[in-house]
Design an enzyme around this catalytic site. Structure first.
Site, PDB file in Angstrom:
ATOM      1  N   HIS A  37       0.841  -1.207   0.000  1.00  0.00           N
ATOM      2  CA  HIS A  37       0.000   0.000   0.000  1.00  0.00           C
ATOM      3  C   HIS A  37       0.878   1.259   0.000  1.00  0.00           C
ATOM      4  O   HIS A  37       0.603   2.228  -0.709  1.00  0.00           O
ATOM      5  CB  HIS A  37      -0.897   0.033   1.242  1.00  0.00           C
ATOM      6  CG  HIS A  37      -1.852  -1.116   1.352  1.00  0.00           C
ATOM      7  ND1 HIS A  37      -1.726  -2.097   2.305  1.00  0.00           N
ATOM      8  CD2 HIS A  37      -2.961  -1.440   0.635  1.00  0.00           C
ATOM      9  CE1 HIS A  37      -2.718  -2.965   2.178  1.00  0.00           C
ATOM     10  NE2 HIS A  37      -3.475  -2.609   1.169  1.00  0.00           N
ATOM     11  N   GLN A  61     -17.915  -6.687  -1.455  1.00  0.00           N
ATOM     12  CA  GLN A  61     -16.969  -7.433  -2.294  1.00  0.00           C
ATOM     13  C   GLN A  61     -16.518  -8.745  -1.655  1.00  0.00           C
ATOM     14  O   GLN A  61     -15.758  -9.487  -2.258  1.00  0.00           O
ATOM     15  CB  GLN A  61     -15.752  -6.566  -2.649  1.00  0.00           C
ATOM     16  CG  GLN A  61     -14.775  -6.340  -1.500  1.00  0.00           C
ATOM     17  CD  GLN A  61     -13.726  -5.305  -1.875  1.00  0.00           C
ATOM     18  OE1 GLN A  61     -14.021  -4.123  -2.027  1.00  0.00           O
ATOM     19  NE2 GLN A  61     -12.497  -5.749  -2.050  1.00  0.00           N
TER      20      GLN A  61
HETATM   21  P1  AMP Z   1      -6.398  -3.930  -0.549  1.00  0.00           P
HETATM   22  O1  AMP Z   1      -6.339  -3.125   0.704  1.00  0.00           O
HETATM   23  O2  AMP Z   1      -5.892  -5.325  -0.385  1.00  0.00           O
HETATM   24  O3  AMP Z   1      -7.715  -3.832  -1.258  1.00  0.00           O
HETATM   25  O4  AMP Z   1      -5.350  -3.263  -1.534  1.00  0.00           O
HETATM   26  C1  AMP Z   1      -5.439  -1.899  -1.867  1.00  0.00           C
HETATM   27  C2  AMP Z   1      -4.583  -1.641  -3.069  1.00  0.00           C
HETATM   28  O5  AMP Z   1      -3.228  -2.002  -2.773  1.00  0.00           O
HETATM   29  C3  AMP Z   1      -5.001  -2.480  -4.285  1.00  0.00           C
HETATM   30  O6  AMP Z   1      -4.924  -1.662  -5.450  1.00  0.00           O
HETATM   31  C4  AMP Z   1      -3.976  -3.577  -4.307  1.00  0.00           C
HETATM   32  O7  AMP Z   1      -3.738  -4.099  -5.593  1.00  0.00           O
HETATM   33  C5  AMP Z   1      -2.749  -2.874  -3.784  1.00  0.00           C
HETATM   34  N1  AMP Z   1      -1.813  -3.843  -3.217  1.00  0.00           N
HETATM   35  C6  AMP Z   1      -2.084  -4.791  -2.274  1.00  0.00           C
HETATM   36  N2  AMP Z   1      -1.003  -5.552  -2.041  1.00  0.00           N
HETATM   37  C7  AMP Z   1      -0.018  -5.077  -2.845  1.00  0.00           C
HETATM   38  C8  AMP Z   1       1.334  -5.446  -3.095  1.00  0.00           C
HETATM   39  N3  AMP Z   1       1.914  -6.456  -2.441  1.00  0.00           N
HETATM   40  N4  AMP Z   1       2.051  -4.729  -3.985  1.00  0.00           N
HETATM   41  C9  AMP Z   1       1.467  -3.703  -4.660  1.00  0.00           C
HETATM   42  N5  AMP Z   1       0.193  -3.304  -4.491  1.00  0.00           N
HETATM   43  C10 AMP Z   1      -0.543  -3.980  -3.611  1.00  0.00           C
END
Ligand code: AMP
Length: 280
Positions: A37, A61
């Site tokens: 993040h 979701q």
């Molecule tokens: P989430 O909180 O899991 O919905 O993730 C929020 C954003 O962070 C989304 O756009 C994810 O694709 C991105 N994200 C989560 N994990 C990673 C990672 N390891 N590397 C890059 N982006 C990430």
């Protein structure tokens, strides 16, 4: 950093900046923030005057209520990460702010095949919920740029289709996957793995890398089967391993002229579902 829980306060704050011609970069999250993040936040910081991050564990979701309940909620630690990333606004709404009873937030567009395979096939309704929340958040924040991770390959692909379908004035910026030292893609769900399983889970990225190395343009089926077999050793259980066209997310045909190819995997590790991918 402003921590705003109401839509009106957020819109007022952002309108003030917009009037001064400030550009706005937006990073939507479910919280439990990690360096993945933070990489999105850092990129948004470099490219915009104002950085907005949202934390909202979006119920629509989650296709399994137990996954929603178990999803980590770590707001105090998250605020520290956001301060480190020099975020200007944390939008931290509750469910009634995002989904007021008198507002229809359903996103009713048919994306066809990209929204039918892989994650969509295994998690019915998941992307309807993702589109619903991202559309609602984009309507509230109206950012110049939206930052998402390559980690959720199908998610950013679908959101790009949605932005195009609604002709929204936001540019989607996709950021590379941030990994733990041994290769496992960072995820809030990794916290639920035992130390031994978390270490062993490096096999997912190793398998993706081997697949990429061995791909010769016509052996995708064979490589998919081989990867599936490797990832079937306990405590792992693959749900899918697919080599697909990065635009259509459909399986690669026998023809060798595909330019944008990605291998995507979803693997259960004990009772935690992990996803990862690699672009060829
Ligand atoms: P989430 O909180 O899991 O919905 O993730 C929020 C954003 O962070 C989304 O756009 C994810 O694709 C991105 N994200 C989560 N994990 C990673 C990672 N390891 N590397 C890059 N982006 C990430």
């Amino acid at each position: 950093m402003y921590i705003l829980r109401k839509v009106v306060d957020t819109q007022k704050r952002l309108n003030d900046w917009r009037k001064k011609n400030k550009t706005i970069g937006f990073v939507p999250t479910l919280g439990a923030l990690h360096n993945g993040h933070l990489s999105l936040i850092n990129k948004a910081r470099l490219e915009n005057d104002i950085v907005v991050c949202s934390i909202f564990v979006n119920p629509t979701q989650f296709n399994e209520s137990s996954d929603l309940e178990k999803y980590p909620r770590t707001i105090e630690a998250d605020i520290d990460v956001l301060l480190k990333g020099e975020v200007d606004v944390l939008f931290y709404p509750d469910g009634k702010e995002v989904y007021p009873a008198d507002l229809n937030t359903t996103v009713d567009i048919d994306l066809g095949e990209v929204a039918e395979v892989m994650e969509a096939a295994k998690r019915p309704g998941h992307f309807d919920g993702v589109m619903q929340v991202v559309k609602r958040l984009l309507d509230i924040v109206e950012p110049d740029r939206l930052y998402m991770g390559q980690k959720d390959f199908q998610q950013f692909t679908i959101i790009q289709h949605m932005i195009d379908a609604f002709k929204m004035p936001t540019e989607l910026i996709v950021c590379p996957i941030i990994r733990e030292a041994h290769g496992l893609a960072m995820s809030s769900r990794n916290e639920r793995l035992s130390a031994a399983t978390r270490d062993a889970a490096k096999i997912i990225y190793e398998t993706l890398k081997t697949t990429k190395r061995r791909y010769d343009g016509s052996n995708s089926k064979e490589l998919e089967d081989e990867a599936f077999r490797i990832l079937s050793n306990p405590p792992f259980r693959p749900e899918y391993f697919k080599i697909v066209n990065g635009y259509s997310l459909q399986e690669i045909g026998a023809e060798k002229d595909e330019k944008y190819i990605v291998a995507c995997a979803a693997v259960w590790a004990d009772d935690v579902r992990l996803i990862d991918n690699i672009i060829f």
